[in-house]
Design a protein around this motif. Structure first.
Motif, mmCIF file in Angstrom:
data_model
loop_
_atom_site.group_PDB
_atom_site.id
_atom_site.type_symbol
_atom_site.label_atom_id
_atom_site.label_comp_id
_atom_site.label_asym_id
_atom_site.label_seq_id
_atom_site.Cartn_x
_atom_site.Cartn_y
_atom_site.Cartn_z
ATOM 1 N N LEU A 47 -0.987 6.099 -1.258
ATOM 2 C CA LEU A 47 -0.490 5.245 -0.179
ATOM 3 C C LEU A 47 -1.616 4.457 0.485
ATOM 4 C CD1 LEU A 47 2.222 7.498 1.491
ATOM 5 C CD2 LEU A 47 2.578 5.444 0.108
ATOM 6 N N ILE A 48 -2.778 5.077 0.663
ATOM 7 C CA ILE A 48 -3.922 4.367 1.257
ATOM 8 C C ILE A 48 -4.374 3.246 0.329
ATOM 9 C CG2 ILE A 48 -6.363 4.592 1.865
ATOM 10 C CD1 ILE A 48 -5.673 7.356 3.026
ATOM 11 N N ALA A 49 -4.466 3.511 -0.980
ATOM 12 C CA ALA A 49 -4.876 2.483 -1.936
ATOM 13 C C ALA A 49 -3.893 1.321 -1.957
ATOM 14 C CB ALA A 49 -5.018 3.091 -3.329
ATOM 15 N N VAL A 50 -2.606 1.602 -1.931
ATOM 16 C CA VAL A 50 -1.598 0.541 -1.908
ATOM 17 C C VAL A 50 -1.703 -0.265 -0.612
ATOM 18 C CG1 VAL A 50 0.898 0.129 -1.774
ATOM 19 C CG2 VAL A 50 -0.013 1.674 -3.501
ATOM 20 N N GLY A 51 -1.954 0.393 0.498
ATOM 21 C CA GLY A 51 -2.099 -0.309 1.776
ATOM 22 C C GLY A 51 -3.304 -1.237 1.793
ATOM 23 N N ILE A 52 -4.439 -0.775 1.268
ATOM 24 C CA ILE A 52 -5.644 -1.617 1.221
ATOM 25 C C ILE A 52 -5.408 -2.810 0.314
ATOM 26 C CG2 ILE A 52 -8.038 -1.691 0.417
ATOM 27 C CD1 ILE A 52 -8.316 1.205 1.422
ATOM 28 N N PHE A 53 -4.851 -2.577 -0.859
ATOM 29 C CA PHE A 53 -4.587 -3.661 -1.798
ATOM 30 C C PHE A 53 -3.621 -4.674 -1.190
ATOM 31 C CE2 PHE A 53 -2.221 -5.485 -5.375
ATOM 32 C CZ PHE A 53 -3.275 -6.060 -6.067
ATOM 33 N N GLY A 54 -2.565 -4.187 -0.540
ATOM 34 C CA GLY A 54 -1.607 -5.090 0.091
ATOM 35 C C GLY A 54 -2.236 -5.927 1.189
ATOM 36 N N THR A 55 -3.129 -5.331 1.960
ATOM 37 C CA THR A 55 -3.824 -6.072 3.014
ATOM 38 C C THR A 55 -4.714 -7.159 2.430
ATOM 39 O OG1 THR A 55 -3.799 -4.109 4.418
ATOM 40 C CG2 THR A 55 -5.376 -5.842 4.989
ATOM 41 N N LEU A 56 -5.427 -6.847 1.345
ATOM 42 C CA LEU A 56 -6.289 -7.845 0.708
ATOM 43 C C LEU A 56 -5.480 -8.990 0.123
ATOM 44 C CD1 LEU A 56 -8.907 -5.533 -1.047
ATOM 45 C CD2 LEU A 56 -9.231 -6.934 0.984
#
Length: 195
Positions: A47-56
């Motif tokens: 979930l953290i990885a998906v959140g960072i990628f989505g923010t970028l």
């Protein structure tokens, strides 16, 4: 306990001290807690990885498009220098060294300008850093660059520095005053002889 009227079967012969008979036993709960923790940790990382990628992606730092979405640098147009002797030239000495304006005037006249269209003077400053050719209108840039090349190299800058005021009654289609101003900088001061 009351006797049952049911017929006897194999379960009636079991001893009563053998513990629980027929009960379903649960799995050993010792490993179950670690599995729940492991799955929770893995899910948290995902979930953290998906959140960072989505923010970028949302901020535009990462593009999901193909090669056509990569911005190509646009080439900056280069202006070729043109020696245009129809401009009048003002040469100002921006150093404390005497005679530099006259020397540069002679060099400009030798490059094709008429002697009566090139005038000299002293600048208000005696510590001007780099020799610079100033021009007013964007279309005068080529002429400024041509003059800078004719005097052996100088910077050019668009500015109305010491430019003559045009007559407001003169129509735009008639020739306005066309003038370039050269301010001699310390880069043109000859080095002092070694003692």
């Amino acid at each position: 306990m009351a006797r049952s009227t049911f017929p006897r079967d194999r379960f009636d012969d079991l001893s009563t001290d053998s513990g629980r008979v027929g009960a379903h036993r649960a799995e050993n709960p010792g490993l179950r807690g670690w599995m729940v923790f492991l799955w929770a940790a893995v899910l948290t990382v995902v979930l953290i990885a998906v959140g960072i990628f989505g923010t970028l992606v949302a901020s535009g730092r990462i593009s999901l498009g193909g090669d056509e979405s990569i911005a190509q640098p646009t080439p900056t147009p280069t202006v070729a220098g043109v020696v245009d002797t129809s401009f009048s030239v003002v040469v100002l000495n921006g150093t404390g060294q005497d005679g530099l304006a006259t020397q540069l005037r002679d060099q400009i006249v030798a490059a094709g300008w008429s002697g009566d269209t090139v005038v000299t003077g002293d600048s208000d400053s005696t510590d001007f850093a780099m020799t610079t050719v100033y021009y007013v209108r964007p279309e005068d840039e080529a002429a400024a660059l041509g003059l800078a090349q004719a005097i052996g190299g100088a910077e050019i800058a668009q500015n109305d520095f010491l430019q003559p005021a045009d007559d407001p009654n003169t129509p735009d289609d008639e020739a306005q005053t066309r003038q370039l101003v050269v301010v001699i900088g310390l880069d043109r001061v000859p080095a002092a002889p070694a003692a």
